[in-house]
Design an enzyme around this catalytic site. Structure first.
Site, PDB file in Angstrom:
ATOM      1  CG  HIS A  25      39.977  37.427  49.378  1.00  0.00           C
ATOM      2  ND1 HIS A  25      40.372  36.259  49.980  1.00  0.00           N
ATOM      3  CD2 HIS A  25      40.986  37.781  48.549  1.00  0.00           C
ATOM      4  CE1 HIS A  25      41.555  35.916  49.539  1.00  0.00           C
ATOM      5  NE2 HIS A  25      41.961  36.822  48.669  1.00  0.00           N
ATOM      6  CD  GLN A  58      49.597  41.647  44.740  1.00  0.00           C
ATOM      7  OE1 GLN A  58      50.123  40.578  44.490  1.00  0.00           O
ATOM      8  NE2 GLN A  58      48.370  41.712  45.217  1.00  0.00           N
ATOM      9  CB  VAL A  70      40.707  42.166  57.074  1.00  0.00           C
ATOM     10  CG1 VAL A  70      39.740  41.582  58.097  1.00  0.00           C
ATOM     11  CG2 VAL A  70      39.992  43.191  56.199  1.00  0.00           C
ATOM     12  CG  HIS A  99      41.100  35.640  53.636  1.00  0.00           C
ATOM     13  ND1 HIS A  99      41.171  37.012  53.677  1.00  0.00           N
ATOM     14  CD2 HIS A  99      42.180  35.231  52.919  1.00  0.00           C
ATOM     15  CE1 HIS A  99      42.244  37.420  53.044  1.00  0.00           C
ATOM     16  NE2 HIS A  99      42.875  36.360  52.554  1.00  0.00           N
TER      17      HIS A  99
HETATM   18  O1  PAF Z   1      47.139  39.222  45.653  1.00  0.00           O
HETATM   19  C1  PAF Z   1      46.793  38.237  44.956  1.00  0.00           C
HETATM   20  O2  PAF Z   1      45.956  37.399  45.329  1.00  0.00           O
HETATM   21  C2  PAF Z   1      47.457  38.031  43.604  1.00  0.00           C
HETATM   22  O3  PAF Z   1      48.792  38.401  43.632  1.00  0.00           O
HETATM   23  C3  PAF Z   1      46.720  38.702  42.446  1.00  0.00           C
HETATM   24  C4  PAF Z   1      46.691  40.214  42.604  1.00  0.00           C
HETATM   25  C5  PAF Z   1      45.289  38.164  42.367  1.00  0.00           C
HETATM   26  C6  PAF Z   1      47.421  38.387  41.114  1.00  0.00           C
HETATM   27  O4  PAF Z   1      47.485  37.025  40.881  1.00  0.00           O
END
Ligand code: PAF
Length: 283
Positions: free
Chosen positions: A37, A155, A178, A34
């Site tokens: 990204h 994360q 975003v 999306h």
């Molecule tokens: O944020 C994500 O999409 C996932 O947690 C990642 C960092 C690609 C790891 O699988």
């Protein structure tokens, strides 16, 4: 765009870039791409000679089989989008390529409280799974910079901790969340919401904004309770947490004394779909 499904083929190609001393930007994803990204990919393209995007729905970071199987997958559409974006390299391995049968899944790293609070409370093992796959991907790709969105704040914090602790030779670049026009943070999971749920989902943003508007003028605990009450006015929400925390420790703060480190983090499920969001309160 060149697409690789095998590690050895990808590494052969990347070695030629490394030999030429090119900088490599890396954007790890689980697909269903999306605008969030795309903002990471565009930034990476701007800051590096070559950008690698990975698409891999990492099974070991899902707590339940149904969450894993329900996760949106749209490889053809993603691949077309990446080509249109002028992406250099897509790495899209199968599960067996990343986790060869029989190989032990180990990461000798203690995150202290970081992976136990907030999301970690109701998703045991989730961040270990994320850290294992990100470490593997970094080892394979050896990027100069790796890009992560601030929407997944915990994360990001955990990955930065891993990179610092293991002294991995990569710069972690944190990118702004975003949002949709109504404020909902972009997420692949938004695709799983019904139209009605999608409309309700923007109330999470409204409550974050309410918290930001009152931060500093109402005592922390009182404001947190007021905001939680507002969130609970939408009965369709199942609230996992709504906490005002320090952005380094992810632990609750009891005063506004250190404003530049204070953020609010929340996780709500709607029709069984887990949505997370956060906001810096004094930026
Ligand atoms: O944020 C994500 O999409 C996932 O947690 C990642 C960092 C690609 C790891 O699988």
């Amino acid at each position: 765009m060149n697409t690789y499904i095998f590690i050895s083929d990808l590494q052969k190609q990347l070695q030629s870039f490394a030999d030429a001393n090119w900088s490599i930007g890396f954007v790890p994803t689980m697909g269903a791409l999306h605008a969030g990204h795309l903002s990471l990919l565009r930034r990476s393209k701007k800051e590096n000679d070559i950008t690698v995007c990975s698409i891999f729905v990492n099974p070991i970071q899902f707590a339940s089989q149904s969450d894993l199987t329900g996760y949106p997958r749209m490889m053809e559409k993603d691949s077309k989008l990446l080509t249109e974006e002028g992406m250099d390299i897509l790495f899209a391995p199968e599960v067996d390529e990343m986790y060869p049968p029989g190989e032990e899944l180990q990461l000798d790293l203690d995150f202290g409280r970081l992976d136990k609070v907030l999301e970690g409370k109701s998703r045991p093992g989730h961040f270990k799974g994320v850290a294992i796959v990100v470490k593997k991907l970094l080892d394979i790709i050896k990027p100069t910079r790796a890009y992560f969105g601030k929407k997944d704040f915990q994360q990001l914090n955990i990955i930065q901790h891993m990179v610092d602790t293991l002294k991995l030779p990569v710069k972690v670049v944190a990118c702004e969340t975003v949002r949709e026009p109504d404020g909902l943070a972009m997420s692949s999971r938004n695709l799983q919401l019904t139209i009605g749920e999608r409309q309700l989902a923007s109330r999470i943003y409204d409550v974050l904004m309410f918290t930001k508007a009152n931060a500093g003028s109402i005592p922390v605990k009182k404001l947190q309770m007021m905001a939680q009450k507002r969130l609970a006015e939408t009965p369709e929400f199942r609230i996992y947490y709504f906490e005002i925390v320090d952005n380094r420790t992810l632990l609750p703060v009891s005063s506004w004394a250190d404003p530049k480190h204070i953020i609010v983090c929340t996780s709500v499920s709607l029709g069984g779909i887990r949505l997370i969001d956060n906001m810096e309160l004094f930026s």
